[in-house]
Motif scaffolding. Structure first.
Motif, PDB file in Angstrom:
ATOM      1  N   THR A 101     -14.346   0.705 -14.874  1.00 24.20           N
ATOM      2  CA  THR A 101     -16.129   0.574 -14.006  1.00 24.20           C
ATOM      3  C   THR A 101     -16.647   0.330 -12.815  1.00 24.20           C
ATOM      4  N   PRO A 102     -17.497   1.500 -11.928  1.00 24.22           N
ATOM      5  CA  PRO A 102     -17.714   0.646 -10.540  1.00 24.22           C
ATOM      6  C   PRO A 102     -18.162  -0.969 -10.513  1.00 24.22           C
TER       7      PRO A 102
ATOM      8  N   VAL B 217     -19.898   7.795 -16.007  1.00 25.62           N
ATOM      9  CA  VAL B 217     -19.987   6.830 -16.065  1.00 25.62           C
ATOM     10  C   VAL B 217     -20.210   6.322 -14.152  1.00 25.62           C
TER      11      VAL B 217
ATOM     12  N   GLN C 134     -25.130   0.283 -13.414  1.00 28.22           N
ATOM     13  CA  GLN C 134     -24.321   1.933 -12.913  1.00 28.22           C
ATOM     14  C   GLN C 134     -25.008   2.271 -14.446  1.00 28.22           C
TER      15      GLN C 134
ATOM     16  N   SER D 281     -32.901   2.973  -8.584  1.00 29.72           N
ATOM     17  CA  SER D 281     -31.563   2.959  -9.208  1.00 29.72           C
ATOM     18  C   SER D 281     -32.137   3.717 -10.461  1.00 29.72           C
TER      19      SER D 281
ATOM     20  N   GLY E 193     -22.344   5.261 -11.143  1.00 28.91           N
ATOM     21  CA  GLY E 193     -22.456   3.488 -10.032  1.00 28.91           C
ATOM     22  C   GLY E 193     -23.120   3.821  -8.758  1.00 28.91           C
TER      23      GLY E 193
END
Length: 327
Positions: A289-290, A253, A321, A62, A255
């Motif tokens: 948000t995710p 944003v 995220q 990530s 994710g």
């Protein structure tokens, strides 16, 4: 002169010859209990270490994705020579992953006496695509990919003004190439390669200039002809915004959801659950948000129940995220 004692003295007192059988059994029982406890502690430590290592692997992937995305955003030229486009739910899945596309217009000579004027666009994109997964014996599995390439499009009109206005047509060809629509694609010139094999879900939300959080952003006036139910050329300034209140995108944003190699292997063996898992992570609604909708510890733990989703698969899922300010 020497006197030998016919009765030698005892070296040990009576009753202190050695351990009794009961004492030996008690000692062995205590030792066995200590060894069992030690093995349990060692196994728990090893399991915790392995779990932490797997989670670090997804976290590292990530981080690589977020760093690459941040570098692409930082290097994007300002002004009308570049734009950002988000394609929601690529592939038509209501809970599918998004595609994030960077499009930069290259240098092209525009002459009125040339009937077919080539428009060249540099394209970089992020999307989830199926690649051979080593964890599944090279079977195809969804993973986050990064694409890079150049799309050359010939404008059907002639003249400087007409060709300039046909930049939307070139951008449409580039988007078709990115989302793999052979009917309108420009030859699949954007080459994708796996960026993070453990990440199978990619979502983009938008923080607007007034502080609100939305999943469908204001679109660009310049590229208004491209806007559709799932294609959003982003408005990055109030002057280029089609919104009646001149709202524009202030930040992205992003994710992602990932699964470690052992979890992917198990999900592949059990009926290829990875595409089904991606569908469980629904699109965020407005003001979410995710990570707010992908609450793994509560909602998803109850919905992703065995036997359809084995416990090792559930334990390996992680979501992250990051915010990216584009203004």
């Amino acid at each position: 002169p020497f006197c030998l004692n016919p009765r030698p003295q005892r070296l040990f007192a009576k009753g202190n010859i050695g351990f009794t059988m009961v004492e030996m059994l008690v000692s062995m029982a205590v030792l066995i209990m200590i060894m069992v406890l030690f093995v349990q502690i060692l196994n728990h430590t090893l399991a915790t270490t392995q779990t932490a290592t797997k989670h670090m692997d997804i976290a590292s992937q990530s981080r690589v994705v977020f760093d690459r995305l941040g570098a692409d955003l930082a290097g994007m030229p300002a002004g009308n020579s570049a734009t950002l486009v988000v394609v929601k739910d690529v592939g038509g899945n209501p809970a599918g992953s998004d595609a994030l596309v960077f499009v930069t217009r290259g240098r092209t000579r525009l002459r009125g006496d040339v009937t077919n004027n080539a428009i060249r666009l540099g394209v970089r994109a992020y999307r989830v695509e199926a690649f051979a997964d080593p964890a599944l014996d090279s079977q195809p599995a969804p993973m986050l990919a990064w694409g890079d390439g150049t799309v050359t499009w010939n404008a059907p009109s002639s003249g400087t003004l007409q060709v300039s206005s046909d930049i939307a047509g070139a951008l449409a060809a580039a988007l078709a190439d990115v989302i793999r629509q052979p009917a309108t694609a420009a030859g699949n010139m954007v080459q994708f390669q796996p960026l993070a094999d453990g990440i199978f879900r990619f979502e983009v939300c938008f923080l607007l200039s007034d502080g609100t959080l939305v999943s469908a952003p204001p679109t660009s006036v310049t590229f208004a002809s491209l806007a559709s139910s799932n294609v959003y050329p982003l408005a990055l300034s109030p002057e280029d915004s089609a919104d009646p209140n001149r709202l524009y995108v202030k930040a992205l944003v992003v994710g992602v959801v990932g699964l470690d190699a052992a979890g992917r292997r198990l999900a592949g063996v059990n009926g290829s659950l990875l595409p089904q898992l991606a569908g469980v992570f629904h699109d965020p609604s407005a003001s979410q948000t995710p990570l707010q909708v992908w609450d793994i510890n509560t909602t998803l733990r109850s919905s992703l129940a065995p036997p359809n989703y084995p416990p090792p698969v559930l334990r390996g899922i992680r979501a992250y995220q990051s915010y990216y300010y584009v203004n």
